[in-house]
Motif scaffolding. Structure first.
Motif, PDB file in Angstrom:
ATOM      1  N   SER A 148      13.470   7.520 -11.294  1.00  0.00           N
ATOM      2  CA  SER A 148      12.493   6.715 -12.046  1.00  0.00           C
ATOM      3  C   SER A 148      11.075   6.890 -11.520  1.00  0.00           C
ATOM      4  N   TRP A 149      10.922   7.456 -10.319  1.00  0.00           N
ATOM      5  CA  TRP A 149       9.586   7.654  -9.758  1.00  0.00           C
ATOM      6  C   TRP A 149       8.740   8.609 -10.621  1.00  0.00           C
ATOM      7  N   ARG A 150       9.415   9.441 -11.396  1.00  0.00           N
ATOM      8  CA  ARG A 150       8.665  10.446 -12.166  1.00  0.00           C
ATOM      9  C   ARG A 150       7.737   9.808 -13.210  1.00  0.00           C
ATOM     10  N   ARG A 151       8.038   8.596 -13.642  1.00  0.00           N
ATOM     11  CA  ARG A 151       7.162   7.912 -14.597  1.00  0.00           C
ATOM     12  C   ARG A 151       5.786   7.629 -13.980  1.00  0.00           C
ATOM     13  N   TYR A 152       5.739   7.593 -12.646  1.00  0.00           N
ATOM     14  CA  TYR A 152       4.501   7.221 -11.956  1.00  0.00           C
ATOM     15  C   TYR A 152       3.980   8.374 -11.089  1.00  0.00           C
ATOM     16  N   GLU A 153       4.465   9.574 -11.352  1.00  0.00           N
ATOM     17  CA  GLU A 153       4.197  10.711 -10.470  1.00  0.00           C
ATOM     18  C   GLU A 153       2.709  10.940 -10.251  1.00  0.00           C
ATOM     19  N   ARG A 154       1.909  10.745 -11.267  1.00  0.00           N
ATOM     20  CA  ARG A 154       0.477  11.043 -11.137  1.00  0.00           C
ATOM     21  C   ARG A 154      -0.220  10.133 -10.129  1.00  0.00           C
ATOM     22  N   HIS A 155       0.419   8.995  -9.761  1.00  0.00           N
ATOM     23  CA  HIS A 155      -0.177   8.055  -8.816  1.00  0.00           C
ATOM     24  C   HIS A 155       0.348   8.230  -7.384  1.00  0.00           C
ATOM     25  N   LEU A 156       1.272   9.150  -7.181  1.00  0.00           N
ATOM     26  CA  LEU A 156       2.021   9.189  -5.916  1.00  0.00           C
ATOM     27  C   LEU A 156       1.545  10.248  -4.929  1.00  0.00           C
ATOM     28  N   ALA A 157       0.452  10.922  -5.228  1.00  0.00           N
ATOM     29  CA  ALA A 157       0.003  12.011  -4.356  1.00  0.00           C
ATOM     30  C   ALA A 157      -0.133  11.591  -2.884  1.00  0.00           C
ATOM     31  N   PRO A 158      -0.730  10.429  -2.551  1.00  0.00           N
ATOM     32  CA  PRO A 158      -0.846  10.064  -1.137  1.00  0.00           C
ATOM     33  C   PRO A 158       0.515   9.928  -0.441  1.00  0.00           C
ATOM     34  N   ALA A 159       1.479   9.340  -1.130  1.00  0.00           N
ATOM     35  CA  ALA A 159       2.807   9.178  -0.539  1.00  0.00           C
ATOM     36  C   ALA A 159       3.515  10.520  -0.411  1.00  0.00           C
ATOM     37  N   ILE A 160       3.401  11.356  -1.426  1.00  0.00           N
ATOM     38  CA  ILE A 160       4.062  12.665  -1.384  1.00  0.00           C
ATOM     39  C   ILE A 160       3.527  13.491  -0.225  1.00  0.00           C
ATOM     40  N   ALA A 161       2.220  13.457   0.000  1.00  0.00           N
ATOM     41  CA  ALA A 161       1.628  14.222   1.105  1.00  0.00           C
ATOM     42  C   ALA A 161       2.186  13.756   2.452  1.00  0.00           C
ATOM     43  N   ILE A 162       2.292  12.446   2.637  1.00  0.00           N
ATOM     44  CA  ILE A 162       2.809  11.905   3.902  1.00  0.00           C
ATOM     45  C   ILE A 162       4.282  12.274   4.080  1.00  0.00           C
ATOM     46  N   LEU A 163       5.066  12.165   3.018  1.00  0.00           N
ATOM     47  CA  LEU A 163       6.492  12.488   3.109  1.00  0.00           C
ATOM     48  C   LEU A 163       6.706  13.972   3.393  1.00  0.00           C
ATOM     49  N   LYS A 164       5.872  14.832   2.847  1.00  0.00           N
ATOM     50  CA  LYS A 164       6.003  16.264   3.115  1.00  0.00           C
ATOM     51  C   LYS A 164       5.682  16.584   4.572  1.00  0.00           C
ATOM     52  N   VAL A 165       4.617  16.004   5.082  1.00  0.00           N
ATOM     53  CA  VAL A 165       4.263  16.228   6.490  1.00  0.00           C
ATOM     54  C   VAL A 165       5.374  15.722   7.409  1.00  0.00           C
ATOM     55  N   GLY A 166       5.993  14.600   7.026  1.00  0.00           N
ATOM     56  CA  GLY A 166       7.061  14.020   7.841  1.00  0.00           C
ATOM     57  C   GLY A 166       8.417  14.654   7.640  1.00  0.00           C
ATOM     58  N   GLU A 209       0.853  -1.189   0.000  1.00  0.00           N
ATOM     59  CA  GLU A 209       0.000   0.000   0.000  1.00  0.00           C
ATOM     60  C   GLU A 209       0.888   1.239   0.000  1.00  0.00           C
ATOM     61  N   LEU A 210       0.593   2.188  -0.839  1.00  0.00           N
ATOM     62  CA  LEU A 210       1.433   3.363  -1.001  1.00  0.00           C
ATOM     63  C   LEU A 210       1.574   4.145   0.307  1.00  0.00           C
ATOM     64  N   GLU A 211       0.470   4.355   1.020  1.00  0.00           N
ATOM     65  CA  GLU A 211       0.521   5.120   2.258  1.00  0.00           C
ATOM     66  C   GLU A 211       1.389   4.421   3.310  1.00  0.00           C
ATOM     67  N   ALA A 212       1.257   3.096   3.397  1.00  0.00           N
ATOM     68  CA  ALA A 212       2.064   2.349   4.360  1.00  0.00           C
ATOM     69  C   ALA A 212       3.546   2.420   3.993  1.00  0.00           C
ATOM     70  N   ALA A 213       3.857   2.382   2.701  1.00  0.00           N
ATOM     71  CA  ALA A 213       5.251   2.486   2.268  1.00  0.00           C
ATOM     72  C   ALA A 213       5.838   3.843   2.651  1.00  0.00           C
ATOM     73  N   ALA A 214       5.039   4.894   2.534  1.00  0.00           N
ATOM     74  CA  ALA A 214       5.512   6.220   2.917  1.00  0.00           C
ATOM     75  C   ALA A 214       5.760   6.301   4.425  1.00  0.00           C
ATOM     76  N   GLN A 215       4.862   5.733   5.218  1.00  0.00           N
ATOM     77  CA  GLN A 215       5.058   5.712   6.671  1.00  0.00           C
ATOM     78  C   GLN A 215       6.313   4.927   7.042  1.00  0.00           C
ATOM     79  N   MET A 216       6.532   3.807   6.351  1.00  0.00           N
ATOM     80  CA  MET A 216       7.722   3.003   6.603  1.00  0.00           C
ATOM     81  C   MET A 216       8.985   3.790   6.255  1.00  0.00           C
ATOM     82  N   GLN A 217       8.953   4.530   5.180  1.00  0.00           N
ATOM     83  CA  GLN A 217      10.105   5.341   4.788  1.00  0.00           C
ATOM     84  C   GLN A 217      10.424   6.380   5.856  1.00  0.00           C
ATOM     85  N   LEU A 218       9.410   7.028   6.403  1.00  0.00           N
ATOM     86  CA  LEU A 218       9.629   8.019   7.466  1.00  0.00           C
ATOM     87  C   LEU A 218      10.213   7.365   8.716  1.00  0.00           C
TER      88      LEU A 218
END
Length: 525
Positions: free
Chosen positions: A503-521, A417-426
């Motif tokens: 390489s993430w830029r190829r999928y940028e349009r799908h990454l909004a949930p992760a980007i929001a979490i990473l910015k807050v963190g 799940e994208l959101e969980a991956a972002a939390q794990m990264q933080l």
């Protein structure tokens, strides 16, 4: 006289998951004949189904004692030793099995599993080839052969084996995904049609996820990244509903360790000078360049990689009395302050390394998720050096989402799940900051982008930190002939390159949930 009918009934019950019924049948069998070796072997299988490795070992050892001439039993006992990280015991039992040839598919598969467990992929491949030569029609034999050949760098042989598995079982989803992961995806419409037809005919989310990854490879090869993302997102969503999905379990463990490590009453981290057998650990988020780092450092003649070994974690969990499937739980957390316990774990880990690589060679352990246990490692082995890879957070998240990890363990649930991956990264980045502050003499961070931009400069810094001599040849990872059993097995046979940076830029349009979490963190501006 053996009771073959009851044996068949008990076997069927185990396969069907009727474990209590199987236990009752086997108890009745042994009440009539305590010397029934086959029944003890089935009890070992029952214990394995119940996730009771100690019970499996005990029953398999009893079967061998009752029927020492049975090579199949010796092979299964070898696998029990391997799962317990007992190299000497596993190899002794494997030799006993091979002395009782010819062996059947079950025994040869068990032997191959034993050799694979310890990174002896050439021996595993040889055993599996025996099964093929003997006429095995088991597609799993071909699939496992393909994996071992891939780890050895024999991609043509791996391709042939995966295709042979599919010829035997056209609906073998894991083989289809493995074949596409070799880099053979062409984006051919016929290949895509074949995979999408298999998806339509495969309702089980556990099997479908393999086909989803195969389809994603084909879509990407066809220049259709949005379709690749869609099929992965759908497959992972269905899988989350089919398993005990619990990404919070790992995050809670990381938070607990961070609290204990930074507590005022916790013992300080005291590094010690490196010795001829001081271990090196490569850690980081999966898909962050840990395999590249492993290949660079293990090019040094005094360093041998032991791969993604669970040895330290298993020794720690055993000493701490942990019974959970997680690397971190309450028992392991408490152990962070137990100096005597960690000293003993460090000694046991050192014994295992000497058994694996010798007394005068430094073992390199690249279990990436050991970043969670870095504090335990540094207190258990003050002479250890830990190299931590850090990659662009969005590249890391995308690469993890696009990778098929083991999903029966909570350790990799974040990748579903994208959101969980972002939390794990933080959580990972917070832990890295903590270890860097608490133990700068033992814990070094390396940026993946810096490494691929200037491999020589970064590698010189890394080798100096580890107390190793330097030679420019060490960065030529394509010349490292050792086997590699990771998701990067194909990529690291090539020279170091920066092709995947950004390489993430190829999928940028799908990454909004992760980007929001990473910015807050605070991980993104």
């Amino acid at each position: 006289m053996t009771d073959r009918h009851s044996h068949r009934e008990a076997t069927a019950a185990i396969i069907d998951g009727r474990l209590d019924a199987a236990g009752d049948l086997l108890d009745a069998l042994l009440a009539r004949d305590p010397g029934d070796a086959y029944a003890h072997m089935l009890l070992a299988k029952l214990a394995a189904a119940r996730r009771d490795p100690a019970g499996e070992w005990a029953m398999m050892a009893k079967a061998v004692a009752l029927d020492p001439g049975n090579g199949d039993y010796w092979a299964m006992l070898a696998r029990c030793h391997a799962r317990a990280q007992d190299l000497a015991g596993a190899l002794d039992c494997a030799a006993e099995a091979q002395a009782r040839a010819p062996l059947g598919d079950v025994a040869l598969a068990a032997l191959a599993s034993t050799f694979t467990h310890f990174g002896r992929h050439d021996e595993a491949a040889a055993v599996l080839r025996q099964a093929v030569a003997a006429g095995s029609r088991n597609p799993a034999i071909q699939f496992n052969l393909g994996n071992n050949l891939k780890f050895l760098g024999d991609f043509a042989g791996a391709r042939d084996a995966f295709e042979a598995a599919l010829a035997l079982a056209p609906d073998y989803a894991r083989a289809r995904a493995a074949l596409s992961a070799l880099g053979d995806a062409r984006g051919d419409p016929e290949d895509l049609q074949r995979i999408t037809a298999a998806l339509a005919a495969t309702p089980d989310p556990r099997a479908r996820i393999h086909l989803c990854h195969a389809a994603a490879h084909e879509y990407e090869a066809a220049g259709r990244p949005d379709d690749a993302w869609r099929v992965l997102d759908e497959g992972k969503a269905a899988l989350r509903g089919a398993i005990r999905y619990d990404p919070a379990a790992v995050l809670n463990g990381i938070a607990a360790i961070s609290s204990r490590a930074s507590a005022r009453e916790a013992p300080a981290f005291q590094s010690a000078p490196v010795q001829p057998n001081s271990p090196i650990f490569v850690v980081g988020m999966p898909r962050s360049g840990t395999t590249v780092m492993d290949r660079i450092v293990s090019n040094h003649p005094d360093v041998t990689s032991i791969g993604e070994s669970l040895q330290f974690a298993q020794q720690l969990k055993l000493a701490a009395g942990s019974r959970s499937p997680l690397l971190l739980d309450d028992a392991v957390g408490v152990a962070l302050s137990d100096t005597a316990l960690l000293h003993e774990v460090g000694l046991r880990f050192g014994e295992h390394c000497r058994e694996m690589v010798g007394a005068q060679v430094r073992a390199l352990d690249k279990l990436h998720l050991n970043f969670m246990l870095a504090g335990h490692i540094m207190r258990a082995r003050p002479d250890a050096r830990i190299l931590c890879m850090i990659r662009d957070p969005l590249d890391t998240i995308v690469s993890n989402f696009r990778q098929l990890f083991a999903f029966d363990t909570p350790l990799y649930h974040y990748s579903l799940e994208l959101e969980a991956a972002a939390q794990m990264q933080l959580a990972f980045l917070a832990m890295v900051r903590m270890w860097t502050a608490l133990a700068p003499g033992q814990f070094l961070t390396i940026g993946y982008e810096s490494l691929v931009a200037d491999p020589q400069a970064e590698a010189r810094r890394i080798f100096a930190f580890c107390g190793l001599g330097w030679d420019p040849a060490y960065i030529r990872i394509e010349e490292n002939r050792a086997s590699v059993a990771t998701a990067s097995a194909v990529q690291v046979r090539q020279p170091i390159h920066a092709n995947t940076v950004g390489s993430w830029r190829r999928y940028e349009r799908h990454l909004a949930p992760a980007i929001a979490i990473l910015k807050v963190g605070g991980a993104l501006p």
